[in-house]
Enzyme design. Structure first.
Site: not given
Ligand SMILES: NC(=O)C1=CN([C@@H]2O[C@H](COP(=O)(O)OP(=O)(O)OC[C@H]3O[C@@H](n4cnc5c(N)ncnc54)[C@H](OP(=O)(O)O)[C@@H]3O)[C@@H](O)[C@H]2O)C=CC1
Ligand SMILES: CC(=O)C(=O)O
Ligand SMILES: [Mg+2]
Length: 563
Positions: A244-245, A150, A420, A168, A96, A267-268
């Site tokens: 996600e992202d 992203r 991150n 994830k 991760y 999630d973000d």
């Protein structure tokens, strides 16, 4: 058939048909599914884990460790999860953040075989359900979908972003007890805007740029709508889809389009909001005992550095929680001490609000005392925030002056550097403790080693949505919920905050130890499942009895490696 057509236009979806070999049953306990090689001597799992750990430790880099672990995941998920569970703080950073970031940047080179997941490209429009059927497992309970635009704070990595969905989902299994064969990583390929990524001869994605015209955006929206219908018809209404992202121009719109109709969350935006809210709630136990410190959320002044998915997601969830905690308070009132900084400075009502992104508008307050702070230091000086939250993807932007300015007005300033991977963190743990003279309540998105300052050891909590999504997912999957919403995120934050021991707070961390992340998931799942029954969104019958019986039933449902 349409399936054959779809597969011929999508080179990445073909190989999965061949996985449906007549020799392989879908039962993961079937010895034929344990690996491709004939079985050797029967070695006990603890010995195999120790053996793999020593091979991993001998490798020169974390990326090498990621690569070895990725190949073990493909051939022997039992060994993989037994190893990760044996030492979560040691192996989580390899599968991760931060290593998954480097892995995505090198993804074409690492995954020489077909990577473990489904790639959908825009040419699959009209055939998405057919492509999903190529996956060898049918009982899918959770999907993590990305389009790679992203990836952490690393930008647009296109199809290489598949590593994020895989990472994830590994945590869904390791920390949330969802069986590996019930998880499905998906990448949706509508191009990539970074020429350097696209032009790599080994790049596995479409070599086109992303949708930009209204027609192209419409086509993308329609593709997502078909994807959600395909997931529902193939895996049922309770199959959970985690965004996600995605880039923020799509993320907010997609969430709005689908969250009322399907079991999905971002999630973000939402998972991050929950983990930060939980950390702030726990830290009230520190701030409330110092003179003038915040006793409840409404006493805080929040300053967000970064006003995208994470920043606006957290700001929105905090405002909603303040509103709920203070009967009679309007949402506007609840937002008034929450300020955003974006790439152009502090977001105030003086901005051209017609041009301001929709998600920033609720926080575009009138500038304080006619001062228009231009940079972050000026904003900190003008607003005297009690909490500074970094979600900008911009490294080393929390300077010594900024941390010192926070410390000059707050006995216990809250400073979260959440970007991150590690290389993007707004400041390091060492800097935060030194510059605040050990007073900062500090958290980071990626792990930092403990810091000794003036003879005291400080432990930095990992403010990462990994504390939230496995538990929220487990609760939703267990109760067969048909929706996941912001109230679940508030519920999860409360559960998380309640699990932070005083000794962690005393050493500077407002999060539980990572070793306990699976326990955290169980406790979050209990609360999320109860909420689903209360709202009437759960398909599963209520578990007879109270919390204890529910917790036991949830534990029973959790997959664990056979050791
Ligand atoms: N710890 C955790 O659990 C999580 C951490 N994150 C991290 O947060 C970061 C941001 O993610 P996300 O919100 O989704 O990304 P977005 O792209 O949605 O938002 C980034 C924001 O940062 C702003 N920004 C960019 N450069 C600057 C600058 N120089 N000064 C001030 N603001 C700037 C952008 O401004 P503008 O709007 O003007 O473009 C935008 O508002 C990433 O590094 C990600 O890894 C994200 C989710 C979870
Ligand atoms: C943690 C996470 O989701 C991110 O950095 O994007
Ligand atoms: Mg993310």
């Amino acid at each position: 058939s349409s399936s054959a057509q779809s597969c011929s236009s999508n080179p990445f979806s073909t190989p999965y048909t061949s996985l449906k070999s007549p020799h392989s049953s879908k039962d993961p306990a079937d010895p034929k599914n344990l690996g491709l090689l004939p079985r050797g001597p029967q070695v006990a799992m603890p010995v195999r884990v120790a053996n793999l750990e020593s091979r991993l430790n001998a490798l020169p880099t974390d990326l090498d460790r990621y690569t070895l672990l990725a190949s073990v995941l493909e051939t022997d998920s039992n060994l993989y999860f037994a190893t990760v569970s044996n030492d979560v703080p040691r192996w989580m950073p390899m599968i991760y953040t931060p290593t998954v970031g480097a892995a995505c940047q090198n993804f074409s080179k690492i995954h020489t075989n077909q990577p473990k997941g489904i790639y959908l490209t825009k040419s699959d429009k009209g055939n998405i359900a057919e492509v999903l059927k190529n996956w060898p497992y049918e009982a899918i309970k959770v999907i993590v979908v990305t389009d790679g635009e992203r990836i952490l704070g690393l930008g647009d990595l296109g199809a290489n972003g598949m590593g994020i969905s895989i990472g994830k989902l590994a945590l869904y299994t390791a920390l949330g007890g969802i069986a590996p064969e019930s998880t499905l990583p998906v990448h949706i390929d509508f191009g990539c805007n970074v020429a350097e990524v696209r032009d790599d001869p080994m790049y596995m994605g479409l070599r086109t740029s992303r949708p930009s015209t209204p027609e192209e955006v419409k086509e993308y929206d329609e593709f997502l709508a078909e994807f959600f219908e395909a997931v529902k018809t193939t895996y049922g209404e309770s199959a959970l889809v985690q965004f996600e992202d995605f880039g923020n121009s799509n993320a907010f719109r997609f969430l709005e389009m689908f969250q009322q109709k399907y079991t999905t969350f971002n999630d973000d935006i939402q998972g991050t909001a929950s983990v930060v809210l939980g950390g702030i709630m726990a830290s009230l136990r520190l701030t409330s005992v110092v003179e003038g410190g915040a006793k409840s959320l409404k006493d805080h002044t929040f300053l967000f550095f970064g006003a995208g998915e994470a920043g606006c997601g957290i700001a929105g969830l905090i405002a909603e929680t303040i509103r709920q905690e203070n009967p009679g308070m309007s949402i506007e009132e609840a937002r008034k001490n929450i300020w955003l900084v974006d790439s152009r400075g502090v977001v105030t009502a003086k901005r051209d609000t017609a041009k301001l992104a929709h998600h920033k508008l609720p926080f575009a307050h009138a500038a304080p005392a006619d001062v228009e702070p231009k940079d972050l230091l000026a904003a900190v000086q003008a607003l005297s925030p009690t909490a500074l939250i970094g979600v900008s993807g911009q490294p080393q932007t929390f300077s010594k002056e900024i941390v010192q300015s926070m410390t000059s007005t707050q006995a216990r300033p809250i400073i979260f550097s959440l970007s991150n991977p590690t290389s993007k963190s707004e400041c390091t743990a060492e800097q935060a403790y030194e510059w605040s003279d050990g007073k900062a309540i500090f958290a980071t998105g990626s792990p930092f080693a403990p810091v000794t300052y003036k003879g005291k050891e400080y432990i930095t909590g990992q403010g990462n949505n990994a504390y939230i999504f496995p538990g929220v997912g487990l609760g939703a999957i267990f109760s067969q919920a048909s929706r996941v919403d912001d109230n679940d995120m508030i519920t999860a934050a409360r559960a998380l905050a309640g699990l932070v021991p005083q000794e962690n707070l005393d050493s500077g961390s407002c999060y539980p130890d990572l070793e306990l992340a699976r326990e955290v998931s169980v406790r979050i799942a209990v609360e999320v499942a109860k909420a689903a029954w209360e709202r009437g969104t759960a398909k599963r019958e209520r578990v007879p009895g109270g919390d204890k019986e529910l917790e036991a039933a949830i534990r029973d449902s959790m997959w664990a490696p056979r050791v």
